[in-house]
Write a protein that holds these residues in place. Structure first.
Motif, short mmCIF file in Angstrom:
data_model
loop_
_atom_site.label_atom_id
_atom_site.label_comp_id
_atom_site.label_asym_id
_atom_site.label_seq_id
_atom_site.Cartn_x
_atom_site.Cartn_y
_atom_site.Cartn_z
N MET A 1 0.95 -34.08 -9.77
CA MET A 1 1.34 -33.74 -8.40
C MET A 1 1.04 -34.91 -7.47
N ASP A 2 2.04 -35.35 -6.73
CA ASP A 2 1.85 -36.39 -5.72
C ASP A 2 1.47 -35.69 -4.41
N TYR A 3 0.16 -35.67 -4.14
CA TYR A 3 -0.32 -34.91 -2.98
C TYR A 3 0.02 -35.59 -1.66
N HIS A 4 0.19 -36.91 -1.66
CA HIS A 4 0.62 -37.57 -0.43
C HIS A 4 2.04 -37.14 -0.06
N GLN A 5 2.89 -37.08 -1.06
CA GLN A 5 4.26 -36.63 -0.82
C GLN A 5 4.27 -35.16 -0.41
N LEU A 6 3.39 -34.36 -1.03
CA LEU A 6 3.31 -32.95 -0.69
C LEU A 6 2.84 -32.77 0.76
N ALA A 7 1.87 -33.58 1.18
CA ALA A 7 1.38 -33.49 2.56
C ALA A 7 2.50 -33.78 3.56
N ASP A 8 3.31 -34.79 3.25
CA ASP A 8 4.45 -35.09 4.13
C ASP A 8 5.43 -33.93 4.17
N GLN A 9 5.63 -33.30 3.01
CA GLN A 9 6.56 -32.18 2.93
C GLN A 9 6.03 -30.97 3.69
N ILE A 10 4.72 -30.77 3.60
CA ILE A 10 4.09 -29.66 4.34
C ILE A 10 4.31 -29.81 5.83
N LYS A 11 4.18 -31.01 6.34
CA LYS A 11 4.37 -31.25 7.77
C LYS A 11 5.83 -31.03 8.18
N LEU A 12 6.74 -31.36 7.28
CA LEU A 12 8.16 -31.10 7.56
C LEU A 12 8.44 -29.60 7.57
N TRP A 13 7.89 -28.89 6.58
CA TRP A 13 8.07 -27.43 6.55
C TRP A 13 7.49 -26.80 7.82
N ALA A 14 6.33 -27.28 8.22
CA ALA A 14 5.68 -26.72 9.41
C ALA A 14 6.55 -26.89 10.64
N LYS A 15 7.18 -28.05 10.77
CA LYS A 15 8.09 -28.28 11.90
C LYS A 15 9.24 -27.28 11.86
N GLN A 16 9.78 -27.05 10.67
CA GLN A 16 10.89 -26.12 10.52
C GLN A 16 10.47 -24.69 10.85
N LYS A 108 0.12 -12.66 15.88
CA LYS A 108 0.96 -12.26 14.75
C LYS A 108 2.02 -13.31 14.45
N LEU A 109 2.65 -13.84 15.50
CA LEU A 109 3.72 -14.82 15.29
C LEU A 109 3.18 -16.06 14.56
N VAL A 110 2.09 -16.64 15.07
CA VAL A 110 1.55 -17.86 14.47
C VAL A 110 1.04 -17.58 13.06
N ARG A 111 0.38 -16.45 12.88
CA ARG A 111 -0.14 -16.12 11.55
C ARG A 111 1.00 -15.94 10.54
N ASN A 112 2.06 -15.28 10.95
CA ASN A 112 3.20 -15.08 10.04
C ASN A 112 3.81 -16.41 9.61
N GLN A 113 3.90 -17.35 10.56
CA GLN A 113 4.47 -18.65 10.23
C GLN A 113 3.53 -19.44 9.30
N LEU A 114 2.24 -19.30 9.51
CA LEU A 114 1.28 -19.95 8.61
C LEU A 114 1.37 -19.35 7.20
N LYS A 115 1.56 -18.05 7.14
CA LYS A 115 1.70 -17.39 5.85
C LYS A 115 2.94 -17.90 5.12
N LYS A 116 4.04 -18.08 5.86
CA LYS A 116 5.26 -18.62 5.26
C LYS A 116 5.04 -20.05 4.76
#
Length: 370
Positions: A1-16, A108-116
């Motif tokens: 697993m490339d965790y640096h690449q995953l971290a970048d992807q996580i930040k992109l998902w979070a923006k979405q 609830k809104l922020v928690r639901n998005q974090l869960k996603k």
């Protein structure tokens, strides 16, 4: 697993998912434990017993979720368009509500998005231990946010970012994978003390330290008892929370308006007349506050806060009549009604014996039956 690449992807998902910034840090908050204990020992948490009850657990995320080695800290802007800070605060006949509470309850809104977000990460790594938090457990979210690079802790104790100010909610996602960590934010407050000197009740006792017992947000939201006399006039028309320390902060000139329509002002608050809001019965209050953070303080506390605001309003026969008509319904409310009536009577050109007696009682802090 490339965790640096995953971290970048996580930040992109979070923006979405609607987050405006995301950072990653480890779980070591040991440097904050002594400071937290001093704050608790000073009694600055007031009636918020749960803060003392959980003790140092707040500084140990890995004890909240065993196996946790990283915290994904996320923020979501909440500043509504047409915030109308000045016009609302300058009109003492209207109620001022902290801008974070004008729309939908964020928990609830922020928690639901974090869960996603957690679910997306789990799909990528195959197996993941994770848990989202949004004020839902004892955790030092602000030190985590600073460590994750989301901003620094200002002298008012809130997180500040030089590109976004402080009008945002925070949430955390605890995970058990070794993601790369971000660079902690550096403090950019400099010599500015605007937040400290502008606090209506002097609640910021020293840089970064807030005595909740003096804070208007605590008094109107967390505290359910009789509001001390020394703070009532300083509350002005603030009936739920207080934004003063953020309003004067120079960094908030750069704040972005939220893209979340859920955080926009409810129509019910477009004309927040004090008497109109006070005259809601409990059923109306619960209905109008459905899905709002305000709902949790309950109808009696809502009315208590409005009574103080009516006491601070300019003389009004309508306010006096409203207050007098509600006497005898609640001991808690009666205590504040008598004070508010005395405040109103003092503005009369002439006062009768009844009015003078009430004024004397309030001014000297005497028992109600004096």
């Amino acid at each position: 697993m490339d965790y640096h690449q995953l971290a970048d992807q996580i930040k992109l998902w979070a923006k979405q998912l609607g987050f405006d910034k995301v950072g990653i840090c480890d779980v070591d908050l040991s440097e904050h434990e002594a400071e937290l204990q001093r704050w608790l020992d000073a009694g600055y948490h007031g009636d918020m017993d749960w803060m003392a009850r959980h003790g140092m657990l707040r500084a140990r995320p890995d004890e909240l979720l065993p196996g946790t080695i990283r915290v994904i800290s996320a923020r979501m802007n909440y500043l509504p368009p047409q915030a109308q800070f000045a016009s609302n605060l300058d009109d003492p006949s209207q109620a001022y509500i902290s801008r974070y509470a004008l729309g939908r309850d964020y928990h609830k809104l922020v928690r639901n998005q974090l869960k996603k977000l957690g679910e997306k990460i789990e799909q990528a790594v195959g197996q993941l231990g994770y848990r989202p938090f949004v004020d839902s457990a004892p955790i030092l979210e602000r030190p985590l946010a600073q460590k994750a690079g989301l901003g620094w802790s200002g002298k008012h104790s809130l997180i500040l970012d030089k590109d976004a100010g402080s009008w945002f909610f925070l949430g955390e996602l605890l995970v058990d994978i070794p993601l790369p960590v971000d660079t902690p934010a550096s403090n950019e407050c400099g010599k500015c003390q605007a937040c400290m000197t502008s606090c209506p009740t002097g609640a910021i006792t020293e840089e970064g330290v807030v005595d909740a017992r003096r804070c208007i947000s605590y008094l109107t939201i967390e505290f359910a008892g009789v509001i001390p006399l020394e703070f009532r006039q300083a509350m002005g028309n603030r009936i739920y929370g207080c934004d003063d320390c953020q309003l004067v902060c120079p960094w908030n000139r750069f704040s972005d308006v939220t893209e979340q329509t859920d955080f926009h002002r409810r129509d019910i608050f477009n004309d927040p007349d004090l008497v109109t809001l006070f005259e809601w019965d409990e059923e109306t209050f619960l209905r109008n506050m459905q899905g709002s953070a305000i709902r949790r303080i309950g109808h009696e506390q809502w009315q208590r806060n409005l009574i103080v605001a009516m006491g601070n309003a300019p003389y009004s026969g309508r306010i006096i009549a409203t207050l007098e008509s509600h006497q005898g319904r609640s001991e808690l409310l009666d205590t504040h009604i008598e004070w508010a009536l005395a405040q109103q009577y003092q503005q009369l050109p002439q006062t009768n014996n009844k009015h003078q007696r009430l004024i004397r009682i309030i001014q000297k802090g005497l028992p109600r039956d004096a």
